[in-house]
Design an enzyme around this catalytic site. Sequence first.
Site, PDB file in Angstrom:
ATOM      1  N   GLU A 117      -5.848 -17.410  -1.528  1.00 24.05           N
ATOM      2  CA  GLU A 117      -7.096 -17.087  -1.777  1.00 24.05           C
ATOM      3  C   GLU A 117      -8.128 -16.535  -0.689  1.00 24.05           C
ATOM      4  OE1 GLU A 117      -8.468 -20.273  -4.516  1.00 24.05           O
ATOM      5  OE2 GLU A 117      -6.875 -19.559  -5.822  1.00 24.05           O
ATOM      6  N   ASN A 135       0.409 -18.386  -3.402  1.00 29.37           N
ATOM      7  CA  ASN A 135      -0.911 -17.701  -3.911  1.00 29.37           C
ATOM      8  C   ASN A 135      -1.756 -18.221  -2.375  1.00 29.37           C
ATOM      9  OD1 ASN A 135      -1.113 -20.138  -4.906  1.00 29.37           O
ATOM     10  ND2 ASN A 135      -2.763 -19.783  -6.134  1.00 29.37           N
ATOM     11  N   GLU A 159       3.540 -14.441  -6.792  1.00 30.18           N
ATOM     12  CA  GLU A 159       4.344 -13.329  -6.973  1.00 30.18           C
ATOM     13  C   GLU A 159       4.309 -12.044  -5.835  1.00 30.18           C
ATOM     14  OE1 GLU A 159       2.302 -14.848  -9.002  1.00 30.18           O
ATOM     15  OE2 GLU A 159       3.258 -14.905 -11.011  1.00 30.18           O
ATOM     16  N   CYS A 166       0.038 -13.059 -14.088  1.00 33.74           N
ATOM     17  CA  CYS A 166      -1.207 -12.067 -14.506  1.00 33.74           C
ATOM     18  C   CYS A 166      -0.706 -10.525 -14.796  1.00 33.74           C
ATOM     19  CB  CYS A 166      -2.367 -12.100 -13.426  1.00 33.74           C
ATOM     20  SG  CYS A 166      -1.928 -11.139 -11.814  1.00 33.74           S
ATOM     21  N   CYS A 220       0.385  -8.824 -11.751  1.00 34.52           N
ATOM     22  CA  CYS A 220       1.695  -9.239 -11.077  1.00 34.52           C
ATOM     23  C   CYS A 220       2.928  -8.602 -12.054  1.00 34.52           C
ATOM     24  CB  CYS A 220       1.777 -10.516 -10.795  1.00 34.52           C
ATOM     25  SG  CYS A 220       0.839 -11.071  -9.429  1.00 34.52           S
ATOM     26  N   CYS A 265      -1.670 -13.354  -5.576  1.00 37.14           N
ATOM     27  CA  CYS A 265      -0.977 -14.023  -6.362  1.00 37.14           C
ATOM     28  C   CYS A 265       0.481 -14.495  -5.601  1.00 37.14           C
ATOM     29  CB  CYS A 265      -0.777 -13.601  -7.585  1.00 37.14           C
ATOM     30  SG  CYS A 265      -1.812 -13.525  -8.759  1.00 37.14           S
TER      31      CYS A 265
END
Length: 134
Positions: A45, A43, A56, A87, A90, A54
């Site tokens: 940010e 991930n 993924e 999430c 994803c 993310c």
Amino acid sequence: MPDTDDLIEAARAVRLRAYVPYSRFHVGAAIRSASGAVYAGCNVENVAYPEGTCAEAGAIAAMIAGGDTQIAQIAVIADSPDPVSPCGGCRQKIAEFAKGDTPVTLTTTDGARLDTTVSALLPGAFDQDQMSRV
Ligand code: THU
């Protein structure tokens, strides 16, 4: 269930590179494509919070950049109390490049683990067949 050890190890290694100054929640993901290649992502940010991505999504981007389009297997790892849960966004991103029965291994750094599938994570996914009339 195909072997997951190398995939979990790749996810564990890339997790250490996560850029997470806001959540401090490090996540790693690794995909084995249909060709057998392994692609990893963490991930990343952003100070504008919604712009973060993310693990993924990073692994999927690496797979596409590497010239592969089919996920054969995916593993995700985090230092969560329970196996980390992708999430909703994803789940849809994974479904774009995987069959419903594609194995998904969700893990923690402590060794907890949940083996599931893409369709179990996202039943009734919006898929390409639903676009066939356009
Ligand atoms: N996150 C992932 O990268 N993958 C998951 O499966 C769950 C959540 C990230 C997004 C954000 O950087 C941080 O974890 C906290 O939500």
